[in-house]
Design an enzyme around this catalytic site. Structure first.
Site, PDB file in Angstrom:
ATOM      1  N   ASP A 257      -7.601  53.335  33.577  1.00 37.13           N
ATOM      2  CA  ASP A 257      -7.717  53.609  32.156  1.00 37.13           C
ATOM      3  C   ASP A 257      -6.490  52.955  31.518  1.00 37.13           C
ATOM      4  O   ASP A 257      -5.523  52.621  32.209  1.00 37.13           O
ATOM      5  CB  ASP A 257      -7.789  55.113  31.893  1.00 37.13           C
ATOM      6  CG  ASP A 257      -8.356  55.391  30.503  1.00 37.13           C
ATOM      7  OD1 ASP A 257      -8.416  54.459  29.683  1.00 37.13           O
ATOM      8  OD2 ASP A 257      -8.736  56.550  30.237  1.00 37.13           O
TER       9      ASP A 257
HETATM   10  C1  BGC Z   1      -9.741  55.728  26.985  1.00 34.10           C
HETATM   11  C2  BGC Z   1     -10.870  55.020  27.684  1.00 34.10           C
HETATM   12  C3  BGC Z   1     -11.168  53.715  27.006  1.00 34.10           C
HETATM   13  C4  BGC Z   1      -9.915  52.887  26.958  1.00 34.10           C
HETATM   14  C5  BGC Z   1     -10.100  51.532  26.294  1.00 34.10           C
HETATM   15  C6  BGC Z   1      -8.533  54.827  26.782  1.00 34.10           C
HETATM   16  O1  BGC Z   1      -7.605  55.420  25.931  1.00 34.10           O
HETATM   17  O2  BGC Z   1      -9.375  56.875  27.713  1.00 34.10           O
HETATM   18  O3  BGC Z   1     -12.009  55.833  27.721  1.00 34.10           O
HETATM   19  O4  BGC Z   1     -12.202  53.042  27.650  1.00 34.10           O
HETATM   20  O5  BGC Z   1      -8.913  53.591  26.237  1.00 34.10           O
HETATM   21  O6  BGC Z   1     -10.258  51.653  24.940  1.00 34.10           O
END
Ligand code: BGC
Length: 746
Positions: A257
Site C-alpha cells: 500500500d
Molecule cells: C490506500 C489504498 C490505495 C492507495 C493508492 C492508499 O492510501 O490505502 O487503498 O489504493 O492509497 O491510492
C-alpha cells in the site's frame, strides 16, 4: 521472454532511475504530520499517461519495458476527469455503488457484470491495473473503510471479490486485491499491531483472499499497512510467501500500500515485489543491502520476475491503443440496475412500499434527501460526470415532491456548503452539515399537503479515519426527533413514513425503527442513486438485497466493541482480536445475542416458500449436492437469496453455531413460479482450521444443514454424517502469535 541478466540490469537501472530528480517529481505526495496523512497532488504525472492515476511504474525504454499504470477503485476507476492543456476532452468514470451494496445483492453474476464495466473503463483509459477490490472483513461497524469492503463473512467476501476480479480482468487488465491482510481499521493503520490467532486469521481474515486467489487469479495483491503478530504485513514472509504463494499458489506480484512498511530489504525478502510509490531512500537502502551482501540479487530477481510476468500481459506492454472513450452511457445503466439489486428493505409494514401508482406528492425530509451521498471518501471516491439526486430521480419517475420543504432545505445546505473551511488535505471529507431543525408546524403543513413522507438519514466515511459513535453510529437527537415527529404527525393523518438510509456502514436503528412504516437501506448507490432509489420505491424493481453484515441492537453488543481500535486508547499501538472467530453472525448466533437485523436479512414485495430439500446422500463422500425448490408465493415478480448454513460437530475444535457455506440467488421468479436451486458442499466446506496440525479438519459426526432466507429465517433443515475425521488440506505453520492470545470461548 527475458534473461537473468536483463532482470539484473532492470534492477540496476531501476535504482539509477528512481534515485534521480525525475523520480522525485514523479509522485507529488506530501505527508502531514502527526497523522501521516498523505495528500496526492493529482497533477498529471510526467511520464504517466493517465492524470490522477495513483501510480505509474518506471519505464526502461532501453529494455523495452514501458510504464505500467495503476489506479484506484473500488467503486469505479479513479482518475482525474480533466487534464491540463486539454480543454476539449473529459475523462470521467462511472461511479458504481459501493462494495457493501454490491455484496448485499448476493449476486455474483451481477457483480461480475459491474466488474466487466469497470474493467472496460480501466482498459479504455489506458490503465493497466485497478487498485481494487477491497476485501477486508467488517470486523467492527466503525471501520472507516467498511463501505469499500464487502461483508463480515469470508465466503460472501471471497465469492463477491472473485466475481468482481473475473469481471475486471475479462478486459485484459489486472486488479490488486487489497489490503492483505487484517487491515480492519483506519486508526493508526500504518503502525497498529494486530494480534490474532492462527485459526482466526485463516478462517476469518484470510479465507476471502484465498477464495479470490484460487478462483479468480488476480494479477496482483496489495499488502496492508498494519503489523500482524509483530511483523509488518508487507515484511511478512509467512503472509506473502508461505501463505500466499506456497499454500495458495498465487502467481502474480505483490505491491505495498502507498508508503507501506518500514524496511524495504525485509519487504523484498518477504516477497513484496513492488514498493509503491517507491521512494529514493528505499532504493538507497536496497542498493546498500545488495552491496553489503545483506540482500541477494536472487531475491530481487525473483521480485522482478513476478512483476515482469504480469507486465507482459498488460495493455501498455501490448501497446493497446486505448480510446479514452469507454461507453459511459451503458455503464450508467449497469450502475443503476446494480444499485437497486443491492438495496435492502429492512421494514415494510402494511405494504407501505412500493408506492401506489396513484401516489402524487411526497414530502422529502432530511438534509441527505437534498444532498445525496453516492460513495465514500478517500482513494475509493470516483470522479463521475454527474450524480442523479433524489429530487431528480423522483422527478424522472413522475413523482412530485413538496417544494415548500425543498425551498427550506436546499438554501440551508447551500449556505452550509459555502461556509466549509478550506481543506487541509486532498482527501479530507466534507464537514457534516447539522441536520436542519424543522419546526413542528412545517411538518404539520407538509403532512396535510402530501400523501407520504420520505426521510433520509445519511452517513459518509472514508480512508484515514474510523467512524465515531456519537453523531455517526448513533443518530443525533435532532435526527431521532425528526423521525419521531414526522412519523407521529403523518400517522395522525393516516399517512405513511419511509426512512431511507443513505449510508456506507452499519448504524444504530433499534431506538427509532419503531416509528416509520418502512425502512429502505439504500447504501451509497453510485452516480445513478436517485434513479435506483426511485426504481425500488415505485416497485419497478422489487428489492432483493440481503444484509452481508449484521445490524446489532447496540454498539455494546458488537463482539469487538471492547477491542476496537485498540490500546492505549489515545493512540493505539496494538489491537487484540479477542473475539477470535466470533465475528458478526458467528458471534450473535453462537451467544444468542439478539440483533436489530440479522446477517442475510432483507424483505421483498413478494413472499417465497422453500420446500423439497434434498441431499444427494446421508453420508458425506467427496461432495454433497443440496437442492431446494423456491416458489414465489406472492403477487409480484421477485428474486430470493437461498442461504446454506452448516452446523458442524465439535469434538476437538470449537465451532460457531452455524456458518454460511453456500448461497445462490434465484432468477426473477413470477408469482407461482418455482426454481430448483442447487448448492454443492465440498469437503473443505466441512472444515475448521486446527492450529496443532496447521490443517483444515472435517470432524466426524453429524452435520446440520439449514436453508434459509437469512441466518435466522431457516426454512428447511437436513442432516448428513461424516464417518471418519478427515484432514482436507494441510497448510504452512504461519503467523504464529509471539504470546498466547486469550480468545473468546463459548
Ligand atoms: C490506500 C489504498 C490505495 C492507495 C493508492 C492508499 O492510501 O490505502 O487503498 O489504493 O492509497 O491510492
Amino acid at each position: 521472454m527475458y534473461h537473468f541478466d536483463t532482470i539484473k540490469f532492470f534492477h540496476t537501472y531501476l535504482f539509477d532511475f528512481k534515485s534521480n530528480e525525475k523520480f522525485n517529481s514523479l509522485y507529488g505526495y506530501a505527508f502531514e504530520q502527526p497523522h501521516r496523512i498523505c495528500a496526492r497532488s493529482h497533477s498529471p504525472t510526467p511520464i504517466g499517461k493517465v492524470a490522477g492515476a495513483a501510480g505509474t511504474l518506471s519505464e526502461i525504454p532501453r529494455l523495452g519495458i514501458p510504464a505500467m499504470v495503476v489506479a484506484d477503485g473500488p467503486a469505479g476507476l479513479r482518475i482525474s476527469p480533466k487534464r491540463k492543456n486539454d480543454s476539449t476532452h473529459t475523462f470521467y468514470c462511472t461511479a458504481f455503488p459501493v462494495a457493501t451494496l454490491l455484496a448485499s445483492s448476493w449476486d455474483t453474476a451481477l457483480v461480475q457484470k459491474v466488474g466487466a464495466a469497470i474493467g472496460n473503463e480501466v482498459h479504455e483509459y489506458g490503465v493497466d491495473i485497478l487498485l481494487a477490490p477491497g476485501m477486508n472483513i467488517h470486523r467492527n461497524p466503525l471501520g472507516g473503510r467498511n463501505f469499500e469492503y464487502y461483508s463480515e463473512d469470508p465466503l460472501v467476501t471471497g465469492k463477491i471479490t472473485a466475481a468482481m476480479v473475473n469481471g475486471v480482468q475479462s478486459n485484459g487488465v489486472g486488479v490488486s486485491i487489497k489490503h492483505f491482510a487484517a487491515n480492519n481499521q483506519e486508526t493508526e493503520r500504518s503502525t497498529i499491531n494486530t494480534l490474532v490467532t492462527e485459526r482466526t486469521m485463516r478462517e476469518i481474515y484470510l479465507q476471502g483472499f484465498k477464495i479470490a486467489v484460487q478462483s479468480s487469479n488476480p494479477w496482483t495483491v496489495m499488502s496492508s499497512y498494519n503489523k500482524i503478530n509483530g511483523t509488518m504485513a508487507s515484511e511478512s514472509v509467512d503472509l506473502l510467501t508461505n501463505i500466499l504463494r506456497k499454500d495458495w499458489g498465487f502467481q502474480g506480484f505483490v505491491m505495498t500500500d502507498w508508503f507501506g512498511g518500514k524496511n524495504p530489504v525485509e519487504q523484498m525478502k518477504a516477497g513484496n515485489d513492488l514498493l509503491m510509490p517507491g521512494t529514493p531512500s528505499q532504493l538507497k537502502k536496497l542498493a546498500e543491502a545488495v552491496a553489503s551482501g545483506q540482500l541477494s540479487m536472487d531475491v530481487l530477481d525473483n521480485n522482478v520476475e513476478h512483476i515482469l510476468n504480469i507486465l507482459l500481459k498488460t495493455p501498455t506492454f501490448q501497446k493497446y491503443a486505448f480510446s479514452n472513450q469507454p461507453d459511459l452511457k451503458s455503464h450508467a445503466q449497469i450502475a443503476r440496475a446494480a444499485a437497486s439489486e443491492g438495496m435492502v428493505l429492512l421494514k415494510n409494514e402494511q405494504k407501505t412500499l412500493p408506492f401506489s401508482p396513484k401516489l402524487q406528492k411526497i414530502a422529502l425530509f432530511g438534509n441527505t434527501s437534498y444532498n445525496m451521498i453516492t460513495g465514500g471518501t478517500g482513494s475509493g471516491d470516483v470522479n463521475e460526470a454527474y450524480t442523479v439526486s433524489m429530487v431528480q430521480g423522483f422527478s424522472n419517475a413522475n413523482l412530485l415532491i413538496d417544494n415548500t420543504l425543498k425551498d427550506l432545505y436546499e438554501p440551508y445546505i447551500d449556505k452550509a456548503t459555502k461556509a466549509f473551511p478550506k481543506k487541509k488535505m486532498f482527501f479530507e471529507p466534507d464537514p457534516v452539515i447539522p441536520e436542519y431543525e424543522l419546526d413542528l408546524s412545517k411538518i404539520v403543513i407538509a403532512a396535510e399537503a402530501n400523501e407520504v413522507a420520505v426521510l433520509t438519514i445519511g452517513r459518509n466515511s472514508g480512508e484515514f479515519l474510523d467512524r465515531k459513535l456519537e453523531a455517526d453510529y448513533y443518530l443525533t437527537a435532532t435526527e431521532k426527533d425528526l423521525i419521531k415527529n414526522v412519523s407521529e404527525i403523518f400517522h395522525a393523518k393516516g399517512k405513511k413514513v419511509v426512512v431511507l438510509l443513505n449510508i456506507g456502514g452499519v448504524i444504530e436503528t433499534n431506538s427509532w425503527s419503531m416509528y416509520p412504516d418502512a425502512i429502505l437501506l439504500a447504501w451509497q448507490a453510485g452516480q445513478e442513486s436517485g434513479n435506483s432509489i426511485a426504481d425500488v420505491l415505485t416497485g419497478k424493481v422489487n428489492p432483493s438485497g440481503k444484509l452481508a453484515t449484521t445490524f446489532p441492537k447496540d454498539y455494546g453488543h458488537v463482539p469487538s466493541a471492547n477491542n476496537f481500535p485498540g490500546t492505549p486508547k489515545e493512540k493505539p499501538t496494538e489491537v487484540i482480536y479477542k473475539e477470535g472467530i466470533y465475528v458478526g453472525y458467528r458471534y450473535y448466533e453462537s451467544f444468542a445475542v439478539p440483533v436489530a437485523y440479522e446477517f442475510g436479512y432483507g424483505q421483498s414485495y413478494t413472499t417465497f416458500n422453500f420446500k423439497n430439500l434434498k441431499l444427494s446422500d446421508k453420508k458425506f463422500g467427496n461432495q454433497l449436492t443440496v437442492t431446494v425448490d423456491v416458489t414465489n408465493t406472492g403477487t409480484v415478480a421477485g428474486k430470493e437469496v437461498v442461504q446454506l448454513y452448516l452446523t458442524a460437530p465439535s469434538k476437538n475444535l470449537v465451532k460457531p453455531a452455524q456458518e454460511l457455506r453456500g448461497f445462490a440467488k434465484t432468477s426473477l421468479l413470477q408469482p407461482n413460479q418455482t426454481q430448483t436451486i442447487t448448492l454443492v458442499l465440498d469437503a473443505k466446506s466441512l472444515t475448521s482450521f486446527d492450529e496443532k496440525q496447521s490443517a483444515w479438519i472435517a470432524e466426524a459426526g453429524k452435520y446440520g444443514i439449514k436453508i434459509g432466507s437469512s441466518s435466522q429465517k431457516i426454512q428447511q433443515t437436513g442432516t448428513f454424517s461424516l464417518e471418519k475425521e478427515r484432514m482436507v488440506e494441510k497448510e504452512s505453520k504461519s503467523l504464529v502469535p509471539t504470546a498466547p492470545i486469550m480468545e473468546l470461548r463459548k
